[in-house]
Design a protein around this motif. Sequence first.
Motif, mmCIF file in Angstrom:
data_model
loop_
_atom_site.group_PDB
_atom_site.id
_atom_site.type_symbol
_atom_site.label_atom_id
_atom_site.label_comp_id
_atom_site.label_asym_id
_atom_site.label_seq_id
_atom_site.Cartn_x
_atom_site.Cartn_y
_atom_site.Cartn_z
ATOM 1 N N GLN A 61 44.474 47.882 21.192
ATOM 2 C CA GLN A 61 43.775 46.302 21.602
ATOM 3 C C GLN A 61 44.472 45.510 22.638
ATOM 4 O O GLN A 61 43.953 44.789 23.229
ATOM 5 C CB GLN A 61 43.740 45.608 20.346
ATOM 6 N N MET A 62 45.893 45.736 22.477
ATOM 7 C CA MET A 62 46.689 44.705 23.339
ATOM 8 C C MET A 62 46.490 45.169 24.696
ATOM 9 O O MET A 62 46.127 44.320 25.609
ATOM 10 C CB MET A 62 48.165 44.817 22.998
ATOM 11 N N ASN A 63 46.489 46.402 24.992
ATOM 12 C CA ASN A 63 46.230 47.079 26.268
ATOM 13 C C ASN A 63 44.766 46.743 26.917
ATOM 14 O O ASN A 63 44.415 46.582 28.043
ATOM 15 C CB ASN A 63 46.283 48.463 26.199
ATOM 16 N N MET A 64 43.729 46.626 25.920
ATOM 17 C CA MET A 64 42.284 46.274 26.628
ATOM 18 C C MET A 64 42.333 44.969 26.703
ATOM 19 O O MET A 64 41.667 44.675 27.630
ATOM 20 C CB MET A 64 41.290 46.553 25.077
ATOM 21 N N ILE A 65 42.953 44.171 26.261
ATOM 22 C CA ILE A 65 43.009 42.383 26.499
ATOM 23 C C ILE A 65 43.394 42.475 27.786
ATOM 24 O O ILE A 65 43.078 41.644 28.652
ATOM 25 C CB ILE A 65 43.743 41.772 25.285
ATOM 26 N N CYS A 66 44.649 43.202 27.978
ATOM 27 C CA CYS A 66 45.345 43.189 29.334
ATOM 28 C C CYS A 66 44.598 43.703 30.517
ATOM 29 O O CYS A 66 44.230 42.948 31.485
ATOM 30 C CB CYS A 66 46.623 43.846 29.502
ATOM 31 N N LEU A 67 43.612 44.652 30.278
ATOM 32 C CA LEU A 67 42.671 45.125 31.054
ATOM 33 C C LEU A 67 41.413 44.176 31.268
ATOM 34 O O LEU A 67 40.927 44.057 32.309
ATOM 35 C CB LEU A 67 41.913 46.441 30.585
ATOM 36 N N LEU A 68 40.913 43.598 30.436
ATOM 37 C CA LEU A 68 40.126 42.249 30.378
ATOM 38 C C LEU A 68 40.646 41.151 31.345
ATOM 39 O O LEU A 68 40.051 40.724 32.381
ATOM 40 C CB LEU A 68 39.625 41.870 29.054
ATOM 41 N N LEU A 69 41.919 40.905 30.987
ATOM 42 C CA LEU A 69 42.653 39.731 31.950
ATOM 43 C C LEU A 69 42.649 40.415 33.475
ATOM 44 O O LEU A 69 42.342 39.417 34.425
ATOM 45 C CB LEU A 69 43.898 39.387 31.314
ATOM 46 N N PHE A 70 42.815 41.529 33.633
ATOM 47 C CA PHE A 70 42.861 42.201 35.080
ATOM 48 C C PHE A 70 41.474 41.861 35.677
ATOM 49 O O PHE A 70 41.371 41.504 36.818
ATOM 50 C CB PHE A 70 43.362 43.500 35.077
ATOM 51 N N ILE A 71 40.462 42.259 34.760
ATOM 52 C CA ILE A 71 39.089 42.263 35.584
ATOM 53 C C ILE A 71 38.555 40.845 35.830
ATOM 54 O O ILE A 71 38.232 40.668 36.883
ATOM 55 C CB ILE A 71 38.145 42.885 34.420
ATOM 56 N N PHE A 72 39.017 39.977 35.178
ATOM 57 C CA PHE A 72 38.702 38.440 35.299
ATOM 58 C C PHE A 72 39.561 38.028 36.528
ATOM 59 O O PHE A 72 38.824 37.532 37.404
ATOM 60 C CB PHE A 72 39.098 37.530 34.220
ATOM 61 N N ALA A 73 40.704 38.352 36.659
ATOM 62 C CA ALA A 73 41.701 38.168 37.706
ATOM 63 C C ALA A 73 40.994 38.814 39.222
ATOM 64 O O ALA A 73 40.960 38.040 40.175
ATOM 65 C CB ALA A 73 43.023 38.372 37.547
ATOM 66 N N LEU A 74 40.502 39.995 38.967
ATOM 67 C CA LEU A 74 39.845 40.709 40.047
ATOM 68 C C LEU A 74 38.601 40.161 40.410
ATOM 69 O O LEU A 74 38.542 39.878 41.892
ATOM 70 C CB LEU A 74 39.792 42.378 39.633
ATOM 71 N N VAL A 75 37.920 39.741 39.700
ATOM 72 C CA VAL A 75 36.716 39.051 39.806
ATOM 73 C C VAL A 75 36.664 37.813 40.528
ATOM 74 O O VAL A 75 36.211 37.366 41.659
ATOM 75 C CB VAL A 75 35.571 39.042 38.673
ATOM 76 N N LYS A 76 37.746 37.097 39.960
ATOM 77 C CA LYS A 76 37.951 35.709 40.418
ATOM 78 C C LYS A 76 38.590 35.726 42.031
ATOM 79 O O LYS A 76 37.896 34.922 42.899
ATOM 80 C CB LYS A 76 39.192 34.983 39.660
ATOM 81 N N ASN A 77 39.326 36.765 42.487
ATOM 82 C CA ASN A 77 39.857 36.990 43.655
ATOM 83 C C ASN A 77 38.850 37.471 44.606
ATOM 84 O O ASN A 77 38.814 37.036 45.942
ATOM 85 C CB ASN A 77 41.149 37.812 43.566
ATOM 86 N N ILE A 78 37.728 38.134 44.029
ATOM 87 C CA ILE A 78 36.750 38.649 45.080
ATOM 88 C C ILE A 78 35.935 37.620 45.547
ATOM 89 O O ILE A 78 35.530 37.223 46.501
ATOM 90 C CB ILE A 78 35.876 39.746 43.979
ATOM 91 N N TYR A 79 35.539 36.784 44.466
ATOM 92 C CA TYR A 79 35.008 35.411 44.591
ATOM 93 C C TYR A 79 35.724 34.701 45.812
ATOM 94 O O TYR A 79 35.123 33.932 46.802
ATOM 95 C CB TYR A 79 34.498 34.850 43.410
ATOM 96 N N ARG A 80 36.819 34.540 45.448
ATOM 97 C CA ARG A 80 37.859 33.742 46.401
ATOM 98 C C ARG A 80 37.776 34.132 47.961
ATOM 99 O O ARG A 80 37.387 33.387 48.891
ATOM 100 C CB ARG A 80 39.236 33.610 45.855
#
Length: 258
Positions: A61-80
């Motif tokens: 679960q902890m690693n899945m949350i880290c993966l979710l955070l990574f996806i959010f950061a990736l999407v944010k930077n793509i938009y940026r």
Amino acid sequence: EQLLFYNNYTNKWEGKLSYVLAHFQNIVYIIVTFVLLHRYKKLLLENYSKSTETNYSWLFQMNMICLLLFIFALVKNIYRFGSHFGFISTLRLSTSIIMLGFTCWLIFKALNAPKLFRGISSNLQLASALPSNHANPELGYFYDVKAELKKFMLEKEPYLDPDLTIKSLAHQMKMEQRELSVLINTELNMNFYEFINLYRIDKAKALLKDEKFLKLTILEILYQVGYNSKSSFNTAFKKTTGITPSAYRKKFHKKEFE
């Protein structure tokens, strides 16, 4: 001026490259962690007789949350970098909320289940990676030891100890841990957890069938045979017999339950 310099840098190819490399590094770490988690689960099953699902589940679960955070950061930077600024504030807020929730979750786990953070010995190896001094089947070594192991399990009943490990069992049998690990995992084609479960479930079945133990509750029986979790016992019992412990007992004592 510092903000202007930062914005200019991130919009240049050097800044974009640094972000790409940083994201690539993060995804590599996450993938490697999933691989290590898989190995960790196998090590637990090969060396411990207790249920390992809780430890593995929370780490997963902890690693899945880290993966979710990574996806959010990736999407944010793509938009940026695509000059789509409309959703950046929302994504930043979402990432911050997830980070806060993740931190609170870790603290909650640390306070309520400190055993989850103890880990396992770094010296443990998978049975498939262990060399055996008696790997030649012509020597008949494993045939003799299998008979010795079966006799020891039936007579001494070491599986009744809920904290039994492959190391302690090898010590009781006065043999090398690696030889016992190879025997169980390679020759018997099961891990240590499955091996011990077989004897615990057989013992539980005997107690459930015996009229002398009718007064014992299912909870008392599972403790007697080496379990310390009702859910683990019920899962293992149903996997072996196809029915629950209560239903199994009723099969042999219909009159008492009418």
